[in-house]
Design a protein around this motif. Sequence first.
Motif, mmCIF file in Angstrom:
data_model
loop_
_atom_site.group_PDB
_atom_site.id
_atom_site.type_symbol
_atom_site.label_atom_id
_atom_site.label_comp_id
_atom_site.label_asym_id
_atom_site.label_seq_id
_atom_site.Cartn_x
_atom_site.Cartn_y
_atom_site.Cartn_z
ATOM 1 N N HIS A 1 0.824 -1.223 0.000
ATOM 2 C CA HIS A 1 0.000 0.000 0.000
ATOM 3 C C HIS A 1 0.851 1.262 0.000
ATOM 4 C CE1 HIS A 1 -3.457 -2.546 0.749
ATOM 5 N NE2 HIS A 1 -2.788 -3.115 1.743
ATOM 6 N N TRP B 1 -4.675 5.083 4.288
ATOM 7 C CA TRP B 1 -5.839 4.203 4.151
ATOM 8 C C TRP B 1 -5.566 2.855 4.829
ATOM 9 C CZ3 TRP B 1 -6.110 -0.556 1.735
ATOM 10 C CH2 TRP B 1 -7.392 -1.108 1.618
ATOM 11 N N GLU C 1 -0.994 4.430 -0.472
ATOM 12 C CA GLU C 1 -2.203 4.611 0.351
ATOM 13 C C GLU C 1 -1.953 4.198 1.796
ATOM 14 O OE1 GLU C 1 -4.937 2.296 -1.972
ATOM 15 O OE2 GLU C 1 -4.009 0.408 -1.383
#
Length: 119
Positions: free
Chosen positions: A90, A96, A93
């Motif tokens: 990730h 997130w 992100e």
Amino acid sequence: MCSPDLQRLRTLVDRYSFPIACDETIRSFINVDVLPYVDIVMTSLTKSFSGGSDIMAGSHREFYNNLDVPKGPSLGAIFTLAIPYAILAHSNELDWAASYDVPEHTVRISVGLEIQTNC
């Protein structure tokens, strides 16, 4: 599914002086008593915490740099690798991923089949 003959493997280990490691991810230690036969026992932290594939468990990077193993993703390698999981999976992100309890400092260790030699 069946388990390997651990008694036979232990005999070979003792005869030829190499360590035997066992990962109980597939077979639980409740079903197979591996402790008398192996030198190293490993387990899946993720499975231990949940077993429902709904969390990711791991270790922190404060020890990551001290691991004496190659760093990188495991794509079927037979040797041990370590990588900061969230950064790999990730990288674009991270906030997130952290919102789902996958912090940036989680380290994934893919245990290999190393054989120790006396040189």
